[in-house]
Motif scaffolding. Sequence first.
Motif, short mmCIF file in Angstrom:
data_model
loop_
_atom_site.label_atom_id
_atom_site.label_comp_id
_atom_site.label_asym_id
_atom_site.label_seq_id
_atom_site.Cartn_x
_atom_site.Cartn_y
_atom_site.Cartn_z
N TRP A 268 22.54 -2.14 13.26
CA TRP A 268 21.61 -1.64 12.25
C TRP A 268 22.27 -1.63 10.87
O TRP A 268 23.47 -1.37 10.74
CB TRP A 268 21.19 -0.20 12.57
N GLY A 269 21.44 -1.89 9.86
CA GLY A 269 21.88 -1.64 8.49
C GLY A 269 21.60 -0.19 8.12
O GLY A 269 21.04 0.57 8.91
N LYS A 270 21.97 0.17 6.91
CA LYS A 270 21.81 1.57 6.47
C LYS A 270 20.45 1.83 5.85
O LYS A 270 20.09 2.98 5.61
CB LYS A 270 22.93 1.93 5.51
N GLY A 271 19.71 0.77 5.56
CA GLY A 271 18.36 0.95 5.06
C GLY A 271 18.24 0.84 3.55
O GLY A 271 19.21 1.03 2.81
N THR A 272 17.02 0.53 3.10
CA THR A 272 16.71 0.47 1.68
C THR A 272 15.34 1.11 1.47
O THR A 272 14.41 0.89 2.26
CB THR A 272 16.74 -0.99 1.16
N GLN A 273 15.21 1.92 0.42
CA GLN A 273 13.99 2.68 0.18
C GLN A 273 12.95 1.80 -0.51
O GLN A 273 13.24 1.14 -1.51
CB GLN A 273 14.29 3.90 -0.68
N VAL A 274 11.74 1.84 0.02
CA VAL A 274 10.58 1.20 -0.61
C VAL A 274 9.56 2.29 -0.89
O VAL A 274 9.15 3.02 0.01
CB VAL A 274 9.97 0.11 0.29
N THR A 275 9.17 2.41 -2.15
CA THR A 275 8.18 3.40 -2.55
C THR A 275 7.02 2.69 -3.24
O THR A 275 7.23 1.96 -4.21
CB THR A 275 8.78 4.44 -3.49
N VAL A 276 5.82 2.90 -2.70
CA VAL A 276 4.62 2.28 -3.28
C VAL A 276 3.79 3.41 -3.89
O VAL A 276 3.24 4.25 -3.16
CB VAL A 276 3.82 1.51 -2.23
N SER A 277 3.70 3.43 -5.19
CA SER A 277 3.04 4.52 -5.88
C SER A 277 2.54 4.04 -7.24
O SER A 277 3.20 3.24 -7.89
CB SER A 277 4.00 5.69 -6.05
N PRO A 278 1.39 4.59 -7.70
CA PRO A 278 0.88 4.20 -9.03
C PRO A 278 1.86 4.58 -10.13
O PRO A 278 2.58 5.55 -10.02
CB PRO A 278 -0.44 4.96 -9.14
N LYS B 130 0.85 -1.19 0.00
CA LYS B 130 0.00 0.00 0.00
C LYS B 130 0.89 1.24 0.00
O LYS B 130 2.04 1.18 0.44
CB LYS B 130 -0.87 0.01 1.26
N PRO B 131 0.36 2.38 -0.44
CA PRO B 131 1.16 3.61 -0.38
C PRO B 131 1.65 3.91 1.04
O PRO B 131 2.75 4.46 1.19
CB PRO B 131 0.16 4.67 -0.86
N ASP B 132 0.90 3.53 2.07
CA ASP B 132 1.33 3.75 3.45
C ASP B 132 2.55 2.93 3.83
O ASP B 132 3.16 3.19 4.88
CB ASP B 132 0.19 3.44 4.43
N ASP B 133 2.91 1.96 3.03
CA ASP B 133 4.12 1.16 3.30
C ASP B 133 5.38 1.86 2.82
O ASP B 133 6.49 1.37 3.06
CB ASP B 133 4.01 -0.21 2.62
N THR B 134 5.23 2.98 2.13
CA THR B 134 6.38 3.72 1.65
C THR B 134 7.23 4.19 2.83
O THR B 134 6.74 4.86 3.74
CB THR B 134 5.93 4.93 0.81
N ALA B 135 8.51 3.82 2.80
CA ALA B 135 9.41 4.16 3.90
C ALA B 135 10.81 3.65 3.57
O ALA B 135 10.99 2.90 2.60
CB ALA B 135 8.94 3.53 5.21
#
Length: 125
Positions: free
Chosen positions: A115-125, A87-92
């Motif tokens: 901790w790791g440095k992170g990976t971007q997840v973007t949920v968008s049409p 879902k778009p709310d999962d964007t983080a």
Amino acid sequence: QVQLVESGGGLVQPGGSLRLSCAASRFTRSDYAVGWFRQAPGKEREVVASLGNYESLIHYADSVKGRFTISRDNAKNTIYLQMNSLKPDDTAVYFCAAQVPIRSWPPPEYDMDYWGKGTQVTVSP
């Protein structure tokens, strides 16, 4: 010292799926917990899912129950987060973290050791 490196993030449409991976340097003991956390813009970092040293120790945030699955491949020292029905709310930005040794359940964000440095997840049409 444990090093964690996330991968697998990206752009996906609503309803789609992604699998995140977290490659860990060798754990020197078996009693540890791992978790996935996320931080959206303007929000605090929150727990998504946690996995303890026993497979029965699994915790999910209410917002992802039934959609996300955390798992581990001990041979590869890799932790996964399968994300379905996004879902778009999962964007983080999604972070992998470890608590070594495990000392609380589910381990809170402030009490993780690595901790790791992170990976971007973007949920968008």
